[in-house]
Design a protein around this motif. Structure first.
Motif, PDB file in Angstrom:
ATOM      1  N   ARG A  78      54.721  31.229  76.397  1.00  0.00           N
ATOM      2  CA  ARG A  78      56.044  31.856  76.507  1.00  0.00           C
ATOM      3  C   ARG A  78      55.973  33.332  76.124  1.00  0.00           C
ATOM      4  O   ARG A  78      56.789  34.138  76.533  1.00  0.00           O
ATOM      5  N   ALA A  79      54.960  33.724  75.297  1.00  0.00           N
ATOM      6  CA  ALA A  79      54.939  35.089  74.770  1.00  0.00           C
ATOM      7  C   ALA A  79      54.426  36.084  75.799  1.00  0.00           C
ATOM      8  O   ALA A  79      53.429  35.843  76.469  1.00  0.00           O
ATOM      9  N   GLU A  80      55.154  37.201  75.887  1.00  0.00           N
ATOM     10  CA  GLU A  80      54.698  38.268  76.764  1.00  0.00           C
ATOM     11  C   GLU A  80      53.539  39.001  76.093  1.00  0.00           C
ATOM     12  O   GLU A  80      52.675  39.561  76.733  1.00  0.00           O
ATOM     13  N   GLU A 101      60.055  35.343  70.683  1.00  0.00           N
ATOM     14  CA  GLU A 101      58.942  36.243  70.959  1.00  0.00           C
ATOM     15  C   GLU A 101      57.579  35.649  70.615  1.00  0.00           C
ATOM     16  O   GLU A 101      56.568  36.190  71.011  1.00  0.00           O
ATOM     17  N   TYR A 102      57.579  34.554  69.849  1.00  0.00           N
ATOM     18  CA  TYR A 102      56.310  34.103  69.287  1.00  0.00           C
ATOM     19  C   TYR A 102      55.504  33.148  70.169  1.00  0.00           C
ATOM     20  O   TYR A 102      54.516  32.587  69.708  1.00  0.00           O
ATOM     21  N   GLY A 103      55.935  32.966  71.410  1.00  0.00           N
ATOM     22  CA  GLY A 103      55.135  32.170  72.333  1.00  0.00           C
ATOM     23  C   GLY A 103      54.824  30.789  71.810  1.00  0.00           C
ATOM     24  O   GLY A 103      55.662  30.142  71.186  1.00  0.00           O
ATOM     25  N   HIS A 108      55.490  30.393  65.893  1.00  0.00           N
ATOM     26  CA  HIS A 108      56.602  29.723  66.568  1.00  0.00           C
ATOM     27  C   HIS A 108      56.839  28.344  65.980  1.00  0.00           C
ATOM     28  O   HIS A 108      57.963  27.966  65.663  1.00  0.00           O
ATOM     29  N   ARG A 109      55.770  27.588  65.810  1.00  0.00           N
ATOM     30  CA  ARG A 109      55.885  26.222  65.281  1.00  0.00           C
ATOM     31  C   ARG A 109      56.566  26.240  63.901  1.00  0.00           C
ATOM     32  O   ARG A 109      57.436  25.443  63.610  1.00  0.00           O
TER      33      ARG A 109
END
Ligand code: HEM
Length: 449
Positions: A78-80, A101-103, A108-109
């Motif tokens: 998901r993170a750019e 933002e953390y993909g 993220h988790r």
């Protein structure tokens, strides 16, 4: 066959091929904004992995492909930006550092696990009375206004413009209440929220205003967070401040970034969901609206079928972590992929008669959504909340809010009906900011005696 007939057939074949070709500018056309579904079908049938060279993007539209990409964290992120690289998270984002933002990273988790259970199960149940109370208060205001309008001779019956008088205000008031923010500041929150949303999708002055709203909000939150640290209450700010995952808590910037995200993720989407449910009942299936009026428990089916037929969020993005092959196309590493959720939901390979809005359809799982998308009853789920690691954290709350609000609206309005016989339709006013769709206005008339 004569040479002339053969040439004609060739010409017809070329024309047929050309008719199926996709021009990338179609994604920006007024026709697409009004009705994207014909283009979605051409993409699904003839270009299931379409390379849009103009927007520098790959477009994926079939249900099964979207599900497998959502569930494949090895090949799609998901993170750019690379969470392990030198991009400073939150620097350019209008919310500050936040989960979006953390993909697929450990960060993220962590952020997800620390707060996710506040929005489901027993914890969500404790907030339901707030949701009920705010719905009733807002209905009271609509009634009072209708009564004044009738008394002043402005209208013959009760009427309400649902979008401005109800939907755009309700979810944001619910969230600020859950957060335990002072009620007298709700209007300030509504203003910050509107600037944050604009700042998300558009650059220039919108971004500047969004960042200013973010900074004002962060200053406002600082003392509230300190108070929640020292003397926690039952509100969501206190719960977020003290929530732990494996002994670790969010830092102050992460807490503020998360609260800013909540206002947008939970406000801008749920408001559109309620408007879409009412739009489709009033204009697409007035016959089924009669069934809902007789049995309001059917609002749950209305919510689910709306999330399939024309969901609030039509796009999600992913980035390839390595070269990937899809439908014979080679998609390079770090390519941007648009998953067209609205297209996958109309895939005739999965749903029978997908272009019909039907609250009684038997091929859609009508109850609570699952993160895995697999249902014990063998039915398919809609894609409107995504799936997998980033599956919407507020899915249960959005469903409850939309159903409670719609049930209360129906109780309060006798014989609700469209004020105008026709409607310009659902539109995508901010397609650039993620493809959110909803009606811009929705006038409802009702009896007051
Ligand atoms: C009808 C209303 C809603 C819709 C259509 C919606 C849609 C979505 C979608 C499609 C995603 C997946 C993003 C992805 O895969 O990249 C998502 C994620 C998310 N949603 Fe919602 N949402 C709604 C309501 C809410 C509410 C009420 C909240 C908060 C209380 C919320 C909080 C979030 C958060 C925090 C994420 C990020 C989850 C993650 O990355 O792990 N949403 N939402």
């Amino acid at each position: 066959m004569t040479a002339a007939e053969e040439a004609m057939t060739m010409e017809e074949a070329i024309k047929a091929q050309l008719a199926l070709a996709i021009e990338p500018q179609e994604f920006d056309s007024p026709e697409y904004i009004k009705d994207p579904f014909p283009l979605y079908k051409r993409l699904r049938d003839h270009h299931p992995a379409y390379q849009d060279l103009f927007h520098n993007n790959w477009v994926v539209t079939r249900y099964d492909d979207i599900v497998s990409i959502f569930q494949n964290n090895d090949d799609f992120d998901r993170a750019e930006y690379d969470p392990k690289g030198d991009y400073e998270f939150g620097k350019k984002h209008v919310f500050g550092p936040n989960i979006l933002e953390y993909g697929n990273s450990d960060e993220h988790r962590f952020l997800r696990n620390v707060v996710a259970d506040q929005f489901v199960g027993n914890r969500l149940q404790t907030f339901l009375p707030f949701i009920e109370q705010i719905a009733r208060e807002m209905m009271g205001r609509i009634w009072a206004k209708s009564a004044d309008d009738i008394a002043a001779g402005f209208a013959k019956t009760g009427e309400v413009e649902l979008v401005s008088q109800f939907t755009t205000q309700f979810p944001i008031r619910v969230i600020s209440n859950m957060l335990g923010l002072p009620r007298e500041d709700e209007d300030t929150f509504v203003r910050w929220y509107q600037h944050l949303i604009e700042g998300l999708g558009f650059g220039g002055e919108h971004l500047a205003r969004g960042l200013q709203a973010r900074n004002e909000m962060w200053d406002y939150l600082d003392p509230l967070i300190r108070r929640a640290e020292d003397a926690p209450g039952e509100d969501l700010v206190s719960r977020i401040v003290h929530a732990e995952f494996r002994g670790q808590r969010m830092n102050a910037d992460e807490i503020k970034g998360f609260i800013a995200l909540l206002l947008a993720a939970g406000g801008d989407t749920t408001d559109k969901a309620i408007a879409l449910m009412w739009y489709h009942m009033l204009y697409t299936r007035p016959d089924q609206f009669e069934e809902v009026k007789k049995n309001p428990e059917l609002w749950t089916n209305v919510f689910t079928e709306m999330m399939r037929y024309d969901p609030v969020v039509h796009f999600q993005y992913r980035y390839t972590t390595r070269e990937v092959k899809l439908h014979g196309e080679i998609i390079p590493e770090r390519a941007s992929i648009t998953l067209l959720l609205g297209a996958g939901n109309r895939d005739e390979r999965v749903f029978t008669d997908p272009d019909t809005f039907d609250i009684f359809r038997e091929d859609l799982h009508m109850g609570r959504e699952l993160r895995s998308g697999r249902y014990p009853d063998g039915k398919h789920g809609h894609l409107g909340f995504g799936m997998g690691q980033h599956f919407c954290m507020g899915y249960a709350m959005a469903r409850q809010e939309a159903i409670i609000a719609s049930t209360r609206l129906l109780e309060a309005m006798k014989n609700p009906r469209p004020k105008f016989p026709t409607h310009p339709g659902v539109t995508s006013p901010n397609l650039g900011s993620g493809g959110f769709r909803s009606p811009v206005e929705l006038w409802v008339e009702f009896d007051t005696d």
